[in-house]
Motif scaffolding. Structure first.
Motif, short mmCIF file in Angstrom:
data_model
loop_
_atom_site.label_atom_id
_atom_site.label_comp_id
_atom_site.label_asym_id
_atom_site.label_seq_id
_atom_site.Cartn_x
_atom_site.Cartn_y
_atom_site.Cartn_z
N PRO A 144 47.57 20.02 -92.08
CA PRO A 144 47.39 20.78 -90.83
C PRO A 144 48.70 21.22 -90.18
O PRO A 144 48.79 22.33 -89.66
N VAL A 145 49.72 20.36 -90.20
CA VAL A 145 50.95 20.71 -89.50
C VAL A 145 51.73 21.78 -90.28
O VAL A 145 52.31 22.69 -89.68
N PHE A 146 51.75 21.66 -91.61
CA PHE A 146 52.44 22.71 -92.37
C PHE A 146 51.64 24.01 -92.39
O PHE A 146 52.22 25.10 -92.43
N ASP A 147 50.32 23.91 -92.32
CA ASP A 147 49.51 25.13 -92.16
C ASP A 147 49.79 25.79 -90.82
O ASP A 147 49.81 27.03 -90.71
N PHE A 148 50.01 24.97 -89.80
CA PHE A 148 50.35 25.52 -88.49
C PHE A 148 51.65 26.30 -88.56
O PHE A 148 51.78 27.39 -87.99
N LEU A 149 52.64 25.76 -89.27
CA LEU A 149 53.90 26.48 -89.42
C LEU A 149 53.69 27.79 -90.18
O LEU A 149 54.24 28.83 -89.80
N GLU A 150 52.91 27.73 -91.24
CA GLU A 150 52.64 28.95 -92.02
C GLU A 150 51.99 30.01 -91.16
O GLU A 150 52.38 31.18 -91.19
N ASN A 151 51.02 29.62 -90.36
CA ASN A 151 50.34 30.58 -89.48
C ASN A 151 51.29 31.09 -88.39
O ASN A 151 51.23 32.27 -88.02
N SER A 152 52.15 30.21 -87.92
CA SER A 152 53.11 30.63 -86.89
C SER A 152 54.08 31.68 -87.43
O SER A 152 54.51 32.58 -86.71
N LEU A 153 54.41 31.55 -88.69
CA LEU A 153 55.33 32.50 -89.32
C LEU A 153 54.70 33.87 -89.53
O LEU A 153 55.38 34.83 -89.91
N SER A 154 53.40 33.96 -89.28
CA SER A 154 52.70 35.25 -89.40
C SER A 154 52.63 36.00 -88.08
O SER A 154 52.14 37.13 -88.03
N ARG A 155 53.12 35.39 -87.00
CA ARG A 155 52.97 36.00 -85.68
C ARG A 155 53.78 37.30 -85.55
O ARG A 155 53.29 38.28 -84.99
N PHE A 156 55.00 37.30 -86.07
CA PHE A 156 55.85 38.50 -85.97
C PHE A 156 56.27 38.91 -87.38
O PHE A 156 56.59 38.06 -88.21
N ASN A 157 56.28 40.21 -87.62
CA ASN A 157 56.53 40.68 -88.99
C ASN A 157 57.84 41.45 -89.12
O ASN A 157 58.02 42.22 -90.07
N ASP A 158 58.79 41.23 -88.20
CA ASP A 158 60.06 41.96 -88.27
C ASP A 158 61.16 41.12 -88.90
O ASP A 158 62.34 41.38 -88.72
N GLY A 159 60.78 40.08 -89.65
CA GLY A 159 61.74 39.24 -90.33
C GLY A 159 61.06 37.99 -90.84
O GLY A 159 59.89 37.74 -90.52
#
Length: 239
Positions: A150-165
């Motif tokens: 769950p915690v690493f999935d949270f990071l993966e989802n968080s990395l999808s929030r902005f797509n400029d890098g």
């Protein structure tokens, strides 16, 4: 100094001070970062220093945490933890506070976003960082996959929030600085000892790690994987 220029600064890292070492002069006008090469919290501030190109402005004072000098607690920083910063006649601590302090009080590329949405998300992720770290550490003696998925999935989802890098806020920021020292260590230990790959099924997390490893500000701060495994094994046996 630009981020590119900051990345070109090379330095010879001083040896760690142990209980036999003399105390550096206190409040002589030198800005000092009391650190430990093995400590992920101190690494946060070290990365910030490097990224902002402050290698010449802020002197590293590394300590041997297994045999730390008595003078550090008695005369420098009573909590006896790293990191701590000596600047303008005072000593302050706490890693995330110091990351923000360096960004606000020294020249160099900013690590704080201007965009309000990114600022808000940064606050959320910084608040979650302790939960992330604690959850992974607590999993070492449990069912690792079920507890850390769950915690690493949270990071993966968080990395999808902005797509400029590839970073948490798109571009490299204080959020990446907060997380990368722990991601670095968890990736090594979970893979080698507990046979869990944090990047499996998480391409954005894999990309974050890949891009972080290209940063000249980060590379000198990385810990020998063998040291990470040894330190975490000791932590595991002590639990």
């Amino acid at each position: 100094m630009s981020a590119a220029a900051a990345a070109t600064v090379l330095e010879n890292l001083p040896p760690s001070l142990d209980s036999t070492a003399e105390q550096p002069p206190l409040f002589d006008g030198t800005t000092r970062l009391y650190t430990a090469y093995i400590c992920p919290y101190a690494q946060r501030v070290w990365i910030t220093r490097n990224f902002k190109g402050l290698q010449n402005e802020i002197k590293l004072v590394p300590l041997n945490l297994q045999d730390r000098p008595a003078w550090y607690k008695e005369k420098v920083y009573p909590p006896n933890k790293v990191p701590a910063l000596e600047h303008n006649g005072k000593i302050t601590g706490e890693s995330l506070d110091l990351v923000k302090y360096l960004d606000a009080n020294f020249e160099g590329p900013s690590i704080t976003p201007d965009d309000p949405a990114k600022k808000q998300f940064a606050d959320e992720l910084l608040s979650y960082s302790d939960t992330f770290v604690g959850s992974v550490f607590s999993s070492f003696k449990g069912d690792v996959a079920n507890e850390v998925d769950p915690v690493f999935d949270f990071l993966e989802n968080s990395l999808s929030r902005f797509n400029d890098g590839p970073f948490f806020l798109g571009q490299f920021s204080l959020v990446d600085i907060a997380y990368i020292p722990f991601i670095e260590r968890f990736q090594v230990f979970l893979s080698e000892v507990l046979k869990y790959d944090i990047t499996e099924g998480r391409p954005k997390l894999a990309a974050l790690i890949e891009e972080a490893n290209k940063l000249e500000a980060y590379k000198p701060t990385k810990v020998d994987p063998k040291q990470t495994v040894e330190a975490f094994r000791k932590r595991l046996s002590a639990q």
